[in-house]
Scaffold this active site. Sequence first.
Site, PDB file in Angstrom:
ATOM      1  N   GLU A 143      24.526 -12.667  55.441  1.00 35.22           N
ATOM      2  CA  GLU A 143      25.143 -13.440  54.363  1.00 35.22           C
ATOM      3  C   GLU A 143      26.593 -13.028  54.121  1.00 35.22           C
ATOM      4  O   GLU A 143      26.854 -11.888  53.722  1.00 35.22           O
ATOM      5  CB  GLU A 143      24.359 -13.271  53.062  1.00 35.22           C
ATOM      6  CG  GLU A 143      24.956 -14.057  51.909  1.00 35.22           C
ATOM      7  CD  GLU A 143      24.259 -13.834  50.582  1.00 35.22           C
ATOM      8  OE1 GLU A 143      24.353 -14.705  49.705  1.00 35.22           O
ATOM      9  OE2 GLU A 143      23.610 -12.776  50.427  1.00 35.22           O
ATOM     10  N   GLU A 241      20.205 -19.849  43.277  1.00 33.46           N
ATOM     11  CA  GLU A 241      20.584 -18.482  42.927  1.00 33.46           C
ATOM     12  C   GLU A 241      21.718 -18.533  41.910  1.00 33.46           C
ATOM     13  O   GLU A 241      22.847 -18.122  42.180  1.00 33.46           O
ATOM     14  CB  GLU A 241      20.999 -17.697  44.173  1.00 33.46           C
ATOM     15  CG  GLU A 241      21.094 -16.202  43.915  1.00 33.46           C
ATOM     16  CD  GLU A 241      21.675 -15.438  45.092  1.00 33.46           C
ATOM     17  OE1 GLU A 241      21.353 -14.251  45.231  1.00 33.46           O
ATOM     18  OE2 GLU A 241      22.460 -16.018  45.864  1.00 33.46           O
TER      19      GLU A 241
END
Length: 271
Positions: A143, A241
């Site tokens: 990520e 998120e």
Amino acid sequence: MEGLSAHIDSLYAALPPEQRYAAAARDGFRCVETWASPAPADVAWVLAELQRYDLTLASVNTHAGPGPDDFGLLSDPASTSWWREEFDRTLDFARRADARAINVLVGGRRTAITRARQIECAEANLEWALSLLSVDDPVLLVEPLNGADRRSPLVRDVEDAQAIISALGGPVQLRLLFDAYHLYQEEDDLSAALRSAAEFVGHVQIADYPGRGEPGGGDIPFDTFLGELSRTGYSGWIGLEYFPSANGTPSFAWVADYADLRESLVGAGES
């Protein structure tokens, strides 16, 4: 797309941990994701909660590190033994929970060593981790993180992540976590970055910028982004998120504003 995944540690941050899985199920989610894997004493309880509410686990992070400012130690040569022990624990939980993916936190720059040495360390640890996996195991995710929220992240954009994946031969069990919130701040064109990375994307997360709140409350053009995501043929979950702006209480009325998401959450627009 399979639908929306509730990130229980951000969407339900205002609730005690023991109430978060029930809250996600009550809000109509069929899938959740989480930051850290549970402490050993809590593993059985988390597995029971997932089963009780019939929830799929989209992703879980590797341990961020023992320090208060750590956000991953994959790329720290001094922490290799520690990292591998912790990865074993995360993999064991992910297997038992039938998780789709493990977000392998790369971490930040270490001023005492070169960037090239850190990349070499990250690749060696990923190669070792991949050697443990069978075809039925979770994929590993790399990520990119933005440099405003994190101290000098080693991987900041799609190009950085793709370079690591490609250096290991582009294995199908090593993919990119495309987080729109982080990459909007690091890429010149979010949709162009998505198109360039489409073949590598293993999971997607969304939150608006600034503020990391729900889509529609900031600057990210989610109609454009979600349309582009649909055109890439992405077939996985989209992780929510974000931190709710309404006193920590999540509302999902915003979902109805995005054509690509309207059918993906039971009861969307009713809360």
